[in-house]
Enzyme design. Sequence first.
Site, PDB file in Angstrom:
ATOM      1  CG  HIS A  62     -48.772  20.113   5.206  1.00 13.21           C
ATOM      2  ND1 HIS A  62     -49.647  19.055   5.312  1.00 13.21           N
ATOM      3  CD2 HIS A  62     -49.230  21.064   6.043  1.00 13.21           C
ATOM      4  CE1 HIS A  62     -50.585  19.349   6.189  1.00 13.21           C
ATOM      5  NE2 HIS A  62     -50.365  20.569   6.639  1.00 13.21           N
ATOM      6  CE  LYS A  72     -45.684  15.683   1.197  1.00 13.39           C
ATOM      7  NZ  LYS A  72     -46.661  16.656   1.712  1.00 13.39           N
ATOM      8  CE1 TYR A 132     -49.923  13.429   1.659  1.00 13.95           C
ATOM      9  CE2 TYR A 132     -51.216  11.866   2.906  1.00 13.95           C
ATOM     10  CZ  TYR A 132     -50.997  13.146   2.461  1.00 13.95           C
ATOM     11  OH  TYR A 132     -51.859  14.136   2.830  1.00 13.95           O
ATOM     12  CG  ASP A 168     -52.894  22.295   7.901  1.00 16.71           C
ATOM     13  OD1 ASP A 168     -51.667  22.373   8.115  1.00 16.71           O
ATOM     14  OD2 ASP A 168     -53.448  21.241   7.556  1.00 16.71           O
TER      15      ASP A 168
END
Length: 178
Positions: A62, A72, A132, A168
Site C-alpha cells: 500500500h 509510516k 503504525y 491486495d
Amino acid sequence: MFFTETKLAGAHILDIDKKADNRGFFARIFCARELAEVGLKPDVAQVNLCFNPTQGTLRGMHFQVPPATETKLVRCTRGAIYDVIVDLRPDSPTYLQHVGVELTADNYRALFVPQMFAHGYQTLTPDAEVSYIVSEFYTPGCERGLRHNDPKLNIEWPLPINLISDKDSQWPLLDEAT
C-alpha cells in the site's frame, strides 16, 4: 534510538537504546526531535493497530499519492513479520527496488517508511500484531497498491501466502499500470 539507513535512501531501521536495570528496561520508541535530526518527517496524523491471527497472512503493498503522501513508522508488537518497502520515487536511483526487514516483538525494531514508498508485510507467526504511526490521514481517493508478486519487483516472501485480501491480490501489475 539507533538509526540505520537501508539501501533505499530515506528508509531507516530504528533500534531501541535500552536502559536496563533490575526492573527490566526503558527505551524511547518515538521522538520527533531524534527523527528530524536524521532527516525523517516525524509528523503524526494517525496511529493504527493491526492484528493478524493467521501465519502467512500478507497485507500490502500500500501507498498514498499526492496530496496525501504519507510516512509510516512500523513496529511489530506481538509475534513476527517480514516487512517490505518498495521505492516508488521515479527520480530515485533505487526506483522500484525493495528492502525486507524482520520486525519482531522480541527485537523491538521499527522501520521508517518514507513518502512514496509502497509498504506491506507477511506474518511469520500466528497472532501477529503491528502498530503504525502514520503522518497523513487515510485518504481513500489517494490510496494505491502494488501486486505482492509483481515480476518486476521480484519480492521473495519467506512463507507461502496463506491469506490475502481480494483487494491486495488484485492490484495491477506495474506493466498494466503504465
